[in-house]
Design a protein around this motif. Structure first.
Motif: not given
Length: 319
Positions: A248-250, A253-258, A279-283, A311-315
């Protein structure tokens, strides 16, 4: 913002991010990173449609609890070896754990994915070959231009697969070949396994490094786990909670789409060609999702479990 020489729209709102990731239209697609261009096919993480469904269906059972349970003795042995290596490191000025974490990460992935221990002579060249696949810059999602290491690694997996004994040493590779021996000739599948070793080692060593750092900062958490040693289920639950809090904390980070074609959501217009960054980290560090979000507190995950709504640590979703 701008990243990778492209305009990017960043989303840090949980509900909006959920709407975007659950959108089933054709406006949002997986990003075709340069990383994919050296692989036969693509890496499964960046596939769309029927090919993604095919690869996911093939690969998912190999990461199930049955395979992992049978890998556990070898994983425990690898962890024990890593701990001894840490204990034997020079103590002056502290311990630098990067090399030890990198080796442990690859040892674990070789066992789970390929079904071999790191001391197997057949995989002695794997670390060097993976280094030759490294990108020109650590922030660039692209493999090196030289495809020869990839070709050699695919050939190595094919050779190991031809000799693998599924009942003796279960693994992701063995599960695939048990399902269909013809997959040994499928370069798309084997290139994906190679990429899991290359990309997965980076992710796993990062997690191990952050776990080491947080353990040093919060020795009380280690004492709680150690004190529960008489109850393995309780100890594992406490340990899982610590791992989730580090994710969660460290780490997440992020998930990308086009944005494949102009897309409107609520009051916003996303232009075609832009990247979309969830932006996973910000959430994960937002007070809207977690109380005292910047504090390291594994107790927010009772029983080592979490609510996937927050909480989506694995997307999230099929990817």
């Amino acid at each position: 913002m701008s990243q990778f020489h492209q305009p990017v729209v960043c989303v840090a709102d949980l509900e909006l991010a959920r709407e975007l990731l659950e959108h089933d239209g054709k406006e949002l697609v997986q990003v075709d990173w340069p990383f994919n261009r050296l692989l036969p096919g693509k890496y499964v993480e960046f596939m769309d449609g029927a090919e993604h469904s095919r690869l996911r269906d093939l690969l998912e059972p190999g990461f199930g609890p049955e395979v992992l349970a049978q890998c556990r003795p070898d994983l425990d042995s690898a962890v024990d070896h890593a701990i001894v290596s840490l204990q034997q490191s020079p103590q002056t000025g502290g311990i630098a754990p990067l090399d030890i974490c990198r080796k442990l990460a690859l040892d674990a992935l070789l066992r789970i994915i390929v079904g071999v221990r790191a001391d197997d002579a057949r995989v002695a060249d794997v670390p060097g070959l993976l280094e030759r696949l490294a990108p020109p810059h650590p922030l660039m999602p692209v493999l090196a231009a030289d495809r020869r290491p990839l070709v050699e690694l695919i050939g190595l997996l094919r050779k190991i697969g031809a000799a693998c004994d599924v009942p003796t040493r279960p693994s992701l590779l063995a599960q695939l070949l048990q399902r269909d021996r013809a997959l040994i000739d499928d370069d798309v599948v084997l290139a994906n396994l190679v990429t899991m070793l290359w990309d997965g080692r980076t992710m796993l060593q990062t997690l191990l490094l952050w776990l080491s750092k947080r353990a040093a900062q919060h020795p009380g958490q280690l004492e709680r786990i150690r004190a529960s040693g008489h109850d393995p289920a309780a100890a594992e639950s406490l340990a899982r909670a610590c791992v989730l809090e580090v994710l969660r904390l460290d780490v997440s980070r992020y998930i990308y789409r086009q944005v494949a074609s102009e897309f409107r959501i609520r009051a916003w217009r996303l232009p075609a060609g832009w990247l979309l960054r969830i932006c996973q980290h910000e959430m994960h560090t937002s007070a809207a999702c977690f109380e005292q979000p910047r504090e390291f507190n594994p107790e927010r995950f009772p029983g080592g479990r979490y609510d996937s709504g927050w909480f989506w640590p694995f997307s999230r979703g099929v990817h």
